[in-house]
Write a protein that holds these residues in place. Structure first.
Motif, PDB file in Angstrom:
ATOM      1  N   HIS A   1       0.839  -1.204   0.000  1.00  0.00           N
ATOM      2  CA  HIS A   1       0.000   0.000   0.000  1.00  0.00           C
ATOM      3  C   HIS A   1       0.872   1.251   0.000  1.00  0.00           C
ATOM      4  N   ARG A   2       0.461   2.242  -0.756  1.00  0.00           N
ATOM      5  CA  ARG A   2       1.247   3.467  -0.876  1.00  0.00           C
ATOM      6  C   ARG A   2       0.634   4.650  -0.128  1.00  0.00           C
ATOM      7  N   ILE A   3      -0.602   4.511   0.289  1.00  0.00           N
ATOM      8  CA  ILE A   3      -1.287   5.600   0.981  1.00  0.00           C
ATOM      9  C   ILE A   3      -1.427   5.271   2.470  1.00  0.00           C
ATOM     10  N   VAL A   4      -1.094   6.246   3.311  1.00  0.00           N
ATOM     11  CA  VAL A   4      -1.333   6.158   4.755  1.00  0.00           C
ATOM     12  C   VAL A   4      -2.324   7.259   5.103  1.00  0.00           C
ATOM     13  N   ALA A   5      -3.518   6.874   5.562  1.00  0.00           N
ATOM     14  CA  ALA A   5      -4.569   7.840   5.894  1.00  0.00           C
ATOM     15  C   ALA A   5      -4.204   8.547   7.191  1.00  0.00           C
ATOM     16  N   HIS A   6      -3.859   9.816   7.085  1.00  0.00           N
ATOM     17  CA  HIS A   6      -3.346  10.598   8.201  1.00  0.00           C
ATOM     18  C   HIS A   6      -4.459  10.904   9.208  1.00  0.00           C
ATOM     19  N   ALA A   7      -4.217  10.553  10.487  1.00  0.00           N
ATOM     20  CA  ALA A   7      -5.218  10.764  11.548  1.00  0.00           C
ATOM     21  C   ALA A   7      -6.553  10.132  11.162  1.00  0.00           C
TER      22      ALA A   7
ATOM     23  N   TYR B   1       8.616   6.979   3.004  1.00  0.00           N
ATOM     24  CA  TYR B   1       7.315   7.649   3.014  1.00  0.00           C
ATOM     25  C   TYR B   1       7.527   9.135   3.307  1.00  0.00           C
ATOM     26  N   VAL B   2       6.577   9.949   2.850  1.00  0.00           N
ATOM     27  CA  VAL B   2       6.627  11.390   3.097  1.00  0.00           C
ATOM     28  C   VAL B   2       5.267  11.837   3.632  1.00  0.00           C
ATOM     29  N   HIS B   3       5.278  12.831   4.526  1.00  0.00           N
ATOM     30  CA  HIS B   3       4.021  13.333   5.098  1.00  0.00           C
ATOM     31  C   HIS B   3       4.022  14.853   5.109  1.00  0.00           C
ATOM     32  N   THR B   4       2.852  15.448   5.272  1.00  0.00           N
ATOM     33  CA  THR B   4       1.518  14.964   4.919  1.00  0.00           C
ATOM     34  C   THR B   4       1.184  15.652   3.600  1.00  0.00           C
TER      35      THR B   4
ATOM     36  N   ILE C   1      11.409   4.417   6.604  1.00  0.00           N
ATOM     37  CA  ILE C   1      11.555   5.827   6.970  1.00  0.00           C
ATOM     38  C   ILE C   1      10.352   6.627   6.498  1.00  0.00           C
ATOM     39  N   THR C   2       9.903   7.559   7.362  1.00  0.00           N
ATOM     40  CA  THR C   2       8.949   8.578   6.927  1.00  0.00           C
ATOM     41  C   THR C   2       9.465   9.926   7.379  1.00  0.00           C
ATOM     42  N   MET C   3       9.216  10.962   6.556  1.00  0.00           N
ATOM     43  CA  MET C   3       9.791  12.281   6.840  1.00  0.00           C
ATOM     44  C   MET C   3       8.930  13.378   6.242  1.00  0.00           C
ATOM     45  N   PRO C   4       9.118  14.621   6.711  1.00  0.00           N
ATOM     46  CA  PRO C   4       8.450  15.754   6.058  1.00  0.00           C
ATOM     47  C   PRO C   4       8.961  15.919   4.636  1.00  0.00           C
TER      48      PRO C   4
ATOM     49  N   GLY D   1       5.644   5.906  -0.516  1.00  0.00           N
ATOM     50  CA  GLY D   1       4.300   6.075   0.030  1.00  0.00           C
ATOM     51  C   GLY D   1       4.087   7.459   0.607  1.00  0.00           C
ATOM     52  N   PHE D   2       2.812   7.785   0.846  1.00  0.00           N
ATOM     53  CA  PHE D   2       2.435   9.142   1.209  1.00  0.00           C
ATOM     54  C   PHE D   2       1.401   9.132   2.326  1.00  0.00           C
ATOM     55  N   TYR D   3       1.705   9.850   3.400  1.00  0.00           N
ATOM     56  CA  TYR D   3       0.682  10.144   4.401  1.00  0.00           C
ATOM     57  C   TYR D   3      -0.171  11.272   3.817  1.00  0.00           C
TER      58      TYR D   3
END
Length: 288
Positions: free
Chosen positions: A38-44, A250-253, A227-230, A270-272
């Motif tokens: 999965h490439r999408i992370v549903a933020h909050a 991954y990168v957010h948000t 890893i996830t980062m801004p 992937g993306f938050y």
């Protein structure tokens, strides 16, 4: 003429052979499964009706129905040490969640008791979640994954939070822990979490980290974390070095299609996001 035909035939055969090698090489690469597919992370828990940070039951269901399968939840301790889904205990967050009337003024910028938190609707209509209800959702939706954002860095609090998560899952079904993905905020936090439970996937989030790029890359090689980062930290060089070290990145948000396309071409996996679903992502034709 015959010689030219022979050369052309040889070139054609060579080209077909090369295409076959490429195709076979692609087949040899097994497609990602489970969390990594999965490439999408549903933020909050994902946005709902234009609202963000609700961490609500309805946001989970709405985003699941839109194709998302990985859900990040902000998890904080109440005054009576229960783990609930809330981004922060601030007056601004109470305003964002439309709780000015359901909470007394004196409680709008303070840590709440569990009962008061759970009895306070979000934006009048959305239902608050605690770790128990989140795990109930994971049982009801057996292909959903939880990414934790527990925010604490002090070892004692980290231990308490992950004990609550682990014990709640074990009361239901220990296999649920295979679909929980902790975020850690420092390299040292990995050992603290592992002493509670060794999770199959770990995300090292860099938004609190003072580590240099080189320290992060070395840690990836040593530990196998992702890893996830801004977005501001996601340079092409850093992303490529992380991937070479074995990390998914991954990168957010991110809610903007152009930015997702740019980061994807850079190598981000992937993306938050608040408002982009897995289905939306597959429709972005410019993605690599």
């Amino acid at each position: 003429m015959d010689k030219r035909k022979t050369i052309a035939t040889a070139v054609m055969i060579g080209a077909l052979a090369l295409l076959l090698v490429i195709a076979l090489g692609e087949e040899d690469k097994e497609p990602a499964t489970g969390f990594a597919s999965h490439r999408i992370v549903a933020h909050a828990m994902g946005g709902i009706n234009g609202y963000t940070y609700t961490n609500s039951l309805e946001a989970f269901v709405a985003n699941y129905e839109q194709g998302s399968r990985v859900f990040e939840a902000d998890l904080l301790l109440t005054t009576d040490d229960r783990l609930v889904a809330r981004h922060e205990w601030t007056i601004n967050m109470s305003k964002l969640l439309g709780q000015q009337t359901v909470l007394p003024a004196a409680k709008q910028g303070t840590v709440l008791e569990y009962a008061q938190f759970m009895d306070s609707p979000i934006l009048d209509i959305y239902s608050p979640l605690d770790i128990e209800k989140i795990l109930d959702l994971m049982q009801a939706y057996p292909d959903a994954y939880l990414v934790t954002d527990t925010k604490e860095t002090e070892a004692g609090l980290v231990t308490e939070q992950f004990k609550l998560i682990t014990e709640a899952a074990e009361r239901r079904d220990p296999a649920l822990l295979e679909r929980v993905v902790p975020q850690i905020y420092s390299r040292d936090m990995l050992d603290v979490v592992n002493k509670v439970h060794v999770f199959p996937e770990i995300l090292y989030t860099l938004y609190q980290s003072q580590d240099s790029d080189e320290q992060v890359i070395d840690f990836v090689q040593e530990s196998g974390v992702d890893i996830t980062m801004p977005a501001a930290r996601a340079t092409k060089s850093f992303v490529q070095k992380l991937k070479k070290a074995g990390a998914r990145v991954y990168v957010h948000t991110i809610n903007d299609e152009d930015e997702i396309v740019k980061l994807s071409r850079m190598g981000v996996d992937g993306f938050y996001t608040d408002f982009v679903s897995e289905v939306d992502l597959s429709s972005f034709r410019r993605l690599r």
